[in-house]
Design an enzyme around this catalytic site. Sequence first.
Site, PDB file in Angstrom:
ATOM      1  N   LYS A   1       0.813 -11.771   8.931  1.00  0.00           N
ATOM      2  CA  LYS A   1      -0.265 -10.972   8.347  1.00  0.00           C
ATOM      3  C   LYS A   1      -0.915 -11.858   7.304  1.00  0.00           C
ATOM      4  CE  LYS A   1      -1.309  -7.016   5.383  1.00  0.00           C
ATOM      5  NZ  LYS A   1      -0.764  -5.908   4.549  1.00  0.00           N
TER       6      LYS A   1
ATOM      7  N   THR B   1       0.832  -1.203   0.000  1.00  0.00           N
ATOM      8  CA  THR B   1       0.000   0.000   0.000  1.00  0.00           C
ATOM      9  C   THR B   1       0.865   1.250   0.000  1.00  0.00           C
ATOM     10  OG1 THR B   1      -1.682  -1.235   1.216  1.00  0.00           O
ATOM     11  CG2 THR B   1      -1.955   1.139   1.134  1.00  0.00           C
TER      12      THR B   1
ATOM     13  N   TYR C   1       4.166 -12.276   5.712  1.00  0.00           N
ATOM     14  CA  TYR C   1       3.006 -11.778   4.967  1.00  0.00           C
ATOM     15  C   TYR C   1       2.602 -12.844   3.964  1.00  0.00           C
ATOM     16  CZ  TYR C   1       0.150  -8.351   2.336  1.00  0.00           C
ATOM     17  OH  TYR C   1      -0.862  -7.677   1.712  1.00  0.00           O
TER      18      TYR C   1
END
Length: 310
Positions: free
Chosen positions: A173, A57, A145
């Site tokens: 995550k 992001t 992740y």
Amino acid sequence: MTDCPTAIPGRPFGRVLTAMVTPFDEDGKVDLKVAQELAAYLVDNVGNDGLVVNGTTGESPTTTDQEKEQLLRAVVEAVGDRATVVAGAGTNNTEHSVELARSAEKAGAHGLLVVTPYYSRPPQEGLYQHFWTVADATGLPVMLYDIPPRSVVPIQVDTLKRLAEHPQIVAVKDSKHDLWAGSEAMNDAGLAYYSGEDPLNLPWLSVGAVGFVSVIGHVVGDRLRKMLDSYESGDVAGALEVHKGLLPVYRSMNFVGGVIFAKTALRLCGYETGQPRLPLPAATEEQVRLITSDLWDAGLVLVNPDAAQR
């Protein structure tokens, strides 16, 4: 191992983290001043106790290593005394990931987010060696992740169990959408799970997740905290009401994508962070209308709705 400022037992990185966008100025350069202002806003006004910098992001594929280090130093300087700052350090090149991890440690990061190597499609043994090597490179705690929609290859539960033996690999995550696999990893490996998919935040809490790494936290971090507080106090119905109230926000984020959504939503709320770098384009007029409508439906006050038209 470095202690994160908001770490508490079972929550090595805190509770509500936002994967922060990288602000660019009108010339497309990283705007460090705005980054510091945004970081302070997200922590002091929106309810986040942690930020992920230089993640997807944050447009990490299109920022240079130098820009990453400068941005990280700026954010740590702004909020590092009162929020956990996690640095994205994962790539599909193990050696480069090690370099980014070491740079992040020098810049003052409290932890690392290391994504599954993308495009290369390594086998599970390759994933194990990659993550272990990056974790060995610094003294920082590591959040893996797991995001097969982008990396193709999932981190299998057996691999997660092996990786949990590393003293610095402490969390995941999850954007794999597999609550069963996550439940196994939490139960058998003791890894702390953070929901990495905002529409699934509440379901993840139900199977033991300890927090969120969010995109919508840019504008509704306070509601995410309320959802988590309600759920953990036994008010499941209250947590569900928060979730239902966020459905319009989930809808527009999923429709336009995280970076475009977050930068447009921030602009609507009065915080200019510039346009994305290509290959991500600026929001179209249709996308702006959708995000505007959905934020209104979710009850947000839009300070500067006309600005999103620029």
